[in-house]
Design a protein around this motif. Sequence first.
Motif, PDB file in Angstrom:
ATOM      1  N   ASN A 233       0.832  -1.203   0.000  1.00 25.83           N
ATOM      2  CA  ASN A 233       0.000   0.000   0.000  1.00 25.83           C
ATOM      3  C   ASN A 233       0.873   1.262   0.000  1.00 25.83           C
ATOM      4  O   ASN A 233       1.349   1.715   1.040  1.00 25.83           O
ATOM      5  N   LYS A 234       1.065   1.818  -1.180  1.00 27.82           N
ATOM      6  CA  LYS A 234       2.008   2.949  -1.317  1.00 27.82           C
ATOM      7  C   LYS A 234       1.496   4.222  -0.648  1.00 27.82           C
ATOM      8  O   LYS A 234       2.262   5.158  -0.415  1.00 27.82           O
ATOM      9  N   LYS A 235       0.171   4.262  -0.377  1.00 29.60           N
ATOM     10  CA  LYS A 235      -0.366   5.457   0.287  1.00 29.60           C
ATOM     11  C   LYS A 235       0.064   5.466   1.752  1.00 29.60           C
ATOM     12  O   LYS A 235       0.248   6.512   2.350  1.00 29.60           O
ATOM     13  N   ILE A 236       0.219   4.281   2.339  1.00 32.30           N
ATOM     14  CA  ILE A 236       0.601   4.211   3.759  1.00 32.30           C
ATOM     15  C   ILE A 236       2.121   4.126   3.907  1.00 32.30           C
ATOM     16  O   ILE A 236       2.722   4.820   4.721  1.00 32.30           O
ATOM     17  N   ILE A 237       2.728   3.261   3.119  1.00 35.15           N
ATOM     18  CA  ILE A 237       4.179   3.045   3.241  1.00 35.15           C
ATOM     19  C   ILE A 237       4.886   3.746   2.094  1.00 35.15           C
ATOM     20  O   ILE A 237       4.791   3.319   0.934  1.00 35.15           O
ATOM     21  N   ASN A 238       5.580   4.820   2.425  1.00 35.53           N
ATOM     22  CA  ASN A 238       6.314   5.543   1.373  1.00 35.53           C
ATOM     23  C   ASN A 238       7.612   6.108   1.944  1.00 35.53           C
ATOM     24  O   ASN A 238       7.918   5.904   3.113  1.00 35.53           O
ATOM     25  N   GLY A 239       8.374   6.788   1.106  1.00 35.27           N
ATOM     26  CA  GLY A 239       9.631   7.423   1.533  1.00 35.27           C
ATOM     27  C   GLY A 239      10.553   6.450   2.246  1.00 35.27           C
ATOM     28  O   GLY A 239      10.691   5.287   1.845  1.00 35.27           O
ATOM     29  N   GLY A 240      11.163   6.922   3.338  1.00 31.14           N
ATOM     30  CA  GLY A 240      12.142   6.124   4.073  1.00 31.14           C
ATOM     31  C   GLY A 240      11.579   4.844   4.675  1.00 31.14           C
ATOM     32  O   GLY A 240      12.339   3.956   5.084  1.00 31.14           O
ATOM     33  N   MET A 241      10.239   4.744   4.755  1.00 34.86           N
ATOM     34  CA  MET A 241       9.657   3.524   5.327  1.00 34.86           C
ATOM     35  C   MET A 241       9.677   2.369   4.320  1.00 34.86           C
ATOM     36  O   MET A 241       9.569   1.208   4.713  1.00 34.86           O
ATOM     37  N   VAL A 242       9.844   2.685   3.013  1.00 32.35           N
ATOM     38  CA  VAL A 242       9.857   1.616   1.991  1.00 32.35           C
ATOM     39  C   VAL A 242      11.035   0.660   2.220  1.00 32.35           C
ATOM     40  O   VAL A 242      10.824  -0.545   2.431  1.00 32.35           O
ATOM     41  N   PRO A 243      12.297   1.169   2.221  1.00 27.83           N
ATOM     42  CA  PRO A 243      13.411   0.237   2.484  1.00 27.83           C
ATOM     43  C   PRO A 243      13.385  -0.345   3.899  1.00 27.83           C
ATOM     44  O   PRO A 243      13.855  -1.459   4.125  1.00 27.83           O
ATOM     45  N   LYS A 244      12.819   0.411   4.845  1.00 25.03           N
ATOM     46  CA  LYS A 244      12.829  -0.060   6.235  1.00 25.03           C
ATOM     47  C   LYS A 244      11.911  -1.272   6.417  1.00 25.03           C
ATOM     48  O   LYS A 244      12.306  -2.284   6.984  1.00 25.03           O
ATOM     49  N   LEU A 245      10.687  -1.168   5.907  1.00 21.68           N
ATOM     50  CA  LEU A 245       9.767  -2.292   6.057  1.00 21.68           C
ATOM     51  C   LEU A 245      10.259  -3.488   5.229  1.00 21.68           C
ATOM     52  O   LEU A 245      10.170  -4.637   5.680  1.00 21.68           O
ATOM     53  N   LYS A 246      10.807  -3.193   4.045  1.00 17.74           N
ATOM     54  CA  LYS A 246      11.354  -4.266   3.212  1.00 17.74           C
ATOM     55  C   LYS A 246      12.466  -5.004   3.972  1.00 17.74           C
ATOM     56  O   LYS A 246      12.515  -6.243   3.983  1.00 17.74           O
ATOM     57  N   ALA A 247      13.325  -4.236   4.630  1.00 20.05           N
ATOM     58  CA  ALA A 247      14.437  -4.835   5.388  1.00 20.05           C
ATOM     59  C   ALA A 247      13.903  -5.715   6.523  1.00 20.05           C
ATOM     60  O   ALA A 247      14.391  -6.833   6.740  1.00 20.05           O
ATOM     61  N   ALA A 248      12.894  -5.223   7.233  1.00 19.00           N
ATOM     62  CA  ALA A 248      12.335  -5.989   8.348  1.00 19.00           C
ATOM     63  C   ALA A 248      11.739  -7.305   7.836  1.00 19.00           C
ATOM     64  O   ALA A 248      11.990  -8.381   8.402  1.00 19.00           O
ATOM     65  N   ILE A 249      10.988  -7.238   6.752  1.00 20.94           N
ATOM     66  CA  ILE A 249      10.333  -8.430   6.206  1.00 20.94           C
ATOM     67  C   ILE A 249      11.373  -9.441   5.701  1.00 20.94           C
ATOM     68  O   ILE A 249      11.304 -10.630   6.000  1.00 20.94           O
ATOM     69  N   GLU A 250      12.361  -8.935   4.975  1.00 23.79           N
ATOM     70  CA  GLU A 250      13.383  -9.848   4.439  1.00 23.79           C
ATOM     71  C   GLU A 250      14.187 -10.515   5.550  1.00 23.79           C
ATOM     72  O   GLU A 250      14.544 -11.686   5.449  1.00 23.79           O
ATOM     73  N   ALA A 251      14.456  -9.750   6.610  1.00 21.12           N
ATOM     74  CA  ALA A 251      15.213 -10.326   7.726  1.00 21.12           C
ATOM     75  C   ALA A 251      14.409 -11.474   8.345  1.00 21.12           C
ATOM     76  O   ALA A 251      14.952 -12.564   8.592  1.00 21.12           O
ATOM     77  N   LEU A 252      13.115 -11.262   8.561  1.00 25.61           N
ATOM     78  CA  LEU A 252      12.277 -12.314   9.159  1.00 25.61           C
ATOM     79  C   LEU A 252      12.166 -13.520   8.231  1.00 25.61           C
ATOM     80  O   LEU A 252      12.148 -14.665   8.677  1.00 25.61           O
ATOM     81  N   ASN A 253      12.093 -13.264   6.936  1.00 22.65           N
ATOM     82  CA  ASN A 253      12.032 -14.370   5.965  1.00 22.65           C
ATOM     83  C   ASN A 253      13.327 -15.169   5.917  1.00 22.65           C
ATOM     84  O   ASN A 253      13.371 -16.261   5.379  1.00 22.65           O
ATOM     85  N   ASN A 254      14.403 -14.582   6.448  1.00 22.02           N
ATOM     86  CA  ASN A 254      15.713 -15.234   6.352  1.00 22.02           C
ATOM     87  C   ASN A 254      16.308 -15.602   7.706  1.00 22.02           C
ATOM     88  O   ASN A 254      17.517 -15.512   7.911  1.00 22.02           O
ATOM     89  N   GLY A 255      15.465 -15.990   8.632  1.00 20.00           N
ATOM     90  CA  GLY A 255      15.973 -16.603   9.864  1.00 20.00           C
ATOM     91  C   GLY A 255      16.089 -15.718  11.077  1.00 20.00           C
ATOM     92  O   GLY A 255      16.453 -16.188  12.155  1.00 20.00           O
ATOM     93  N   VAL A 256      15.812 -14.408  10.936  1.00 21.46           N
ATOM     94  CA  VAL A 256      15.842 -13.532  12.111  1.00 21.46           C
ATOM     95  C   VAL A 256      14.509 -13.702  12.841  1.00 21.46           C
ATOM     96  O   VAL A 256      13.463 -13.849  12.210  1.00 21.46           O
ATOM     97  N   ASN A 257      14.530 -13.707  14.169  1.00 16.37           N
ATOM     98  CA  ASN A 257      13.302 -14.025  14.911  1.00 16.37           C
ATOM     99  C   ASN A 257      12.355 -12.846  15.152  1.00 16.37           C
ATOM    100  O   ASN A 257      11.143 -13.017  15.166  1.00 16.37           O
ATOM    101  N   TYR A 258      12.923 -11.671  15.384  1.00 15.67           N
ATOM    102  CA  TYR A 258      12.069 -10.505  15.649  1.00 15.67           C
ATOM    103  C   TYR A 258      12.576  -9.289  14.889  1.00 15.67           C
ATOM    104  O   TYR A 258      13.786  -9.097  14.785  1.00 15.67           O
ATOM    105  N   ALA A 259      11.647  -8.467  14.405  1.00 17.90           N
ATOM    106  CA  ALA A 259      12.025  -7.187  13.790  1.00 17.90           C
ATOM    107  C   ALA A 259      11.234  -6.074  14.465  1.00 17.90           C
ATOM    108  O   ALA A 259      10.015  -6.184  14.648  1.00 17.90           O
TER     109      ALA A 259
END
Length: 286
Positions: A233-259
């Motif tokens: 949802n680009k209306k809610i997640i934009n600017g600096g939050m785009v790479p941040k949320l992507k990073a959190a999701i990818e970390a969880l998908n790759n073995g990290v337990n909490y973001a």
Amino acid sequence: MSILRKNAINTSKVLTEALPFIQKFSGKNIVIKYGGSAMQNSFLRKSFARDVVLMKAVGINPLIVHGGGPQIGKALKNKKINYEFHEGLRVTSLEMIKIIQSILDNEINKDIKNLIDSWGGFGKSFAGKKLKFISAEKQKNKKLGEVGSVKKINKSILLKVLSSREIPIISPIGWSGKETPLNINADDVACFVAASIKAEKIILLTDVHGINDSNGKKISEISLKESKKLQRNKKIINGGMVPKLKAAIEALNNGVNYAHIVDGRVPHAVLLEILTQKGVGTLINK
Ligand SMILES: Nc1ncnc2c1ncn2[C@@H]1O[C@H](COP(=O)(O)OP(=O)(O)OP(=O)(O)O)[C@@H](O)[C@H]1O
Ligand SMILES: [Mg+2]
């Protein structure tokens, strides 16, 4: 009972309440992305460094990846260089990358190390051309210029440092076969590092109180599945939050337990998140 005695009892209570958290995270690696916006205030900077040194002293292994957005913005403005962002990433020219590298590697990274050392900790810089800690490749989108994504990190040296008394401090500059370095979003670096070492937690410190929903209200906790929906949802997640949320999701998908996405403007935000039940940001739960 005197006030002094009451205060002493309260302090002891706070310390003992941290015990289960210390036991849970002792020996675990925790990646902290220290956002440029959250490190502008000198009181907060000092208190952040002290918290990190305390974590290490009680057996937790913190690792810092820093950004530098506001400082870089200021330097570019002083030099009258215009810049723009594309989905949270700074479009980077050849002229800009030299300035950006110098600020990240020579100023911000060293400043954090000095602060950590000033509290009796042992900061270890992962920055600069000599070490070339991050191998990177240029982003496919040509419009972004000298922006990179991480290909590989020198994991063995990082693990060695993590198991010592030192606290790694990573600058988000990447190196390819070319002479000039690449500018990488620090959230991306934090995610890659956290996934490579299978960190227990990734904490993304920033300048807002967490992820806001469509009404601008903070989301305290969200599942990985829901956060993937939110990401689209680009209306809610934009600017600096785009790479941040992507990073959190990818970390969880790759073995990290909490973001966690945490408000770095709150004093002791990191300690509150790790050693108490009173987390101050958004937790993305597997
Ligand atoms: N849904 C959202 N909730 C909260 N913040 C959001 C949201 N969407 C976009 N943002 C923006 O994301 C910004 C945070 O990212 P930003 O890149 O500016 O800082 P940082 O990553 O902490 O620092 P640096 O980029 O210097 O490392 C917030 O200031 C806010 O403007
Ligand atoms: Mg950012």
